[in-house]
Design a protein around this motif. Sequence first.
Motif, mmCIF file in Angstrom:
data_model
loop_
_atom_site.group_PDB
_atom_site.id
_atom_site.type_symbol
_atom_site.label_atom_id
_atom_site.label_comp_id
_atom_site.label_asym_id
_atom_site.label_seq_id
_atom_site.Cartn_x
_atom_site.Cartn_y
_atom_site.Cartn_z
ATOM 1 N N ARG A 102 0.809 -1.214 0.000
ATOM 2 C CA ARG A 102 0.000 0.000 0.000
ATOM 3 C C ARG A 102 0.848 1.273 0.000
ATOM 4 O O ARG A 102 0.335 2.376 -0.193
ATOM 5 C CB ARG A 102 -0.924 0.013 1.227
ATOM 6 N N LEU A 103 2.151 1.126 0.222
ATOM 7 C CA LEU A 103 3.007 2.290 0.411
ATOM 8 C C LEU A 103 2.985 3.249 -0.773
ATOM 9 O O LEU A 103 2.958 4.473 -0.598
ATOM 10 C CB LEU A 103 4.450 1.829 0.683
ATOM 11 N N ASP A 104 2.975 2.709 -1.976
ATOM 12 C CA ASP A 104 3.040 3.561 -3.164
ATOM 13 C C ASP A 104 1.754 4.342 -3.417
ATOM 14 O O ASP A 104 1.730 5.239 -4.260
ATOM 15 C CB ASP A 104 3.375 2.715 -4.398
ATOM 16 N N ASP A 105 0.691 4.012 -2.687
ATOM 17 C CA ASP A 105 -0.577 4.737 -2.846
ATOM 18 C C ASP A 105 -0.711 5.898 -1.858
ATOM 19 O O ASP A 105 -1.715 6.624 -1.894
ATOM 20 C CB ASP A 105 -1.761 3.782 -2.654
ATOM 21 N N LEU A 106 0.268 6.073 -0.991
ATOM 22 C CA LEU A 106 0.185 7.110 0.037
ATOM 23 C C LEU A 106 0.707 8.443 -0.492
ATOM 24 O O LEU A 106 1.474 8.492 -1.452
ATOM 25 C CB LEU A 106 0.991 6.698 1.275
ATOM 26 N N ASP A 107 0.295 9.529 0.185
ATOM 27 C CA ASP A 107 0.771 10.851 -0.221
ATOM 28 C C ASP A 107 1.424 11.563 0.962
ATOM 29 O O ASP A 107 1.619 10.986 2.030
ATOM 30 C CB ASP A 107 -0.363 11.682 -0.835
ATOM 31 N N GLU A 108 1.717 12.829 0.787
ATOM 32 C CA GLU A 108 2.486 13.583 1.784
ATOM 33 C C GLU A 108 1.731 13.803 3.086
ATOM 34 O O GLU A 108 2.337 14.182 4.100
ATOM 35 C CB GLU A 108 2.907 14.926 1.203
ATOM 36 N N ASP A 109 0.424 13.583 3.107
ATOM 37 C CA ASP A 109 -0.343 13.749 4.333
ATOM 38 C C ASP A 109 -0.507 12.442 5.117
ATOM 39 O O ASP A 109 -1.137 12.433 6.176
ATOM 40 C CB ASP A 109 -1.729 14.321 4.020
ATOM 41 N N ASP A 110 0.051 11.382 4.597
ATOM 42 C CA ASP A 110 -0.074 10.085 5.260
ATOM 43 C C ASP A 110 1.036 9.865 6.279
ATOM 44 O O ASP A 110 2.028 10.618 6.330
ATOM 45 C CB ASP A 110 -0.073 8.957 4.228
ATOM 46 N N VAL A 111 0.856 8.812 7.088
ATOM 47 C CA VAL A 111 1.786 8.479 8.162
ATOM 48 C C VAL A 111 2.161 7.003 8.046
ATOM 49 O O VAL A 111 1.301 6.148 7.835
ATOM 50 C CB VAL A 111 1.156 8.742 9.551
#
Length: 334
Positions: free
Chosen positions: A45-54
């Motif tokens: 799932r890491l590649d679907d995250l953006d700058e607001d994720d943790v």
Amino acid sequence: MKYTNLLFALLIGFILLVGYELYFRSIDNPRYDDNEDLWADQRRRLDDLDEDDVVVIGSSRAHQDINIHLWDSLTGRRPLQLALPGSPPYPILEDIVDNSQYNGLLIIGVAPGLFFMPANHPQSLEVYQKSVDYYNKQTYAQKLNHILYKPFDHKLAYVNNEDYSLRSLLESIQFGNRDSVRGPLEWPHMIDVDEYRNSSMTDQFEVDTVLQNMQKNIWSMFANGPQYNYDSTREEAIDQYVRKIKIFKDRGGKVVFIRPTVTGIYYENRNMIPREKYWDELLKRTESRGYHFLDHEEIKDFDPPEWSHFNKKERDLFTQFLVRKLQEDGLIKD
């Protein structure tokens, strides 16, 4: 006749399997195996995250002391839980920096005895094998097996590989120690995880002092055994984090270190890896913020049942504390 025998054999097998399942349901609830496949599910799932994720990495305290579902209810974002119990976090950090474009907030748990190990230490190499390497080399057969297994994993107690598979039960049989030969450790069941790898201490472990003392005995055995010479590789261990975190920050990422509350032998031995030489130096050289339990009145007197990991109440209080501090410091949105 041959079909009658087959049907009779299937019936006997079914009755035995139902009895096996009912017995283990009577002493425990079905739950997910926190295995390599479940970790790989989350890593994917890491590649679907953006700058607001943790994203959370670290050892067992980073895994067990944060309630990612409560975090979601407080912030609208559920952290990605990639921490691995009993493991140094550097291999996971290296994978995130080198093999993804993630540039949000990275929360890194610091359990000093594991954290300050160089990348070539055997425990670090083991982490590569059971997480990063497994994820990168996972075969289609392994993926398919996990897809087929996952719907039953949390619904049937007897399929739990860690505790109740026949192999695990046979390996857990305790024989008396003889001479200097000791059998395998008997680890009490302390936590449950869900499909997102959210972790919580079991209701039984929270109140059962026998189980708590079993775990304390294991921690004491580790603490009183041969000790690694951390000073001999201190610079190497800190430098590896400095290099990777600089790359991560240069692409817009943010980093915070956490040191959750410990008591007992872990508190008594805290000066074996002095804070000034390790924790303070780490924050200074990575130019990162850190939350150490000794610096915050609201968490420093928490009392983990087995010295090292929070019960559900303190896990939730720590999660609320962490969210509040990150919002105050502008690292996540209000």
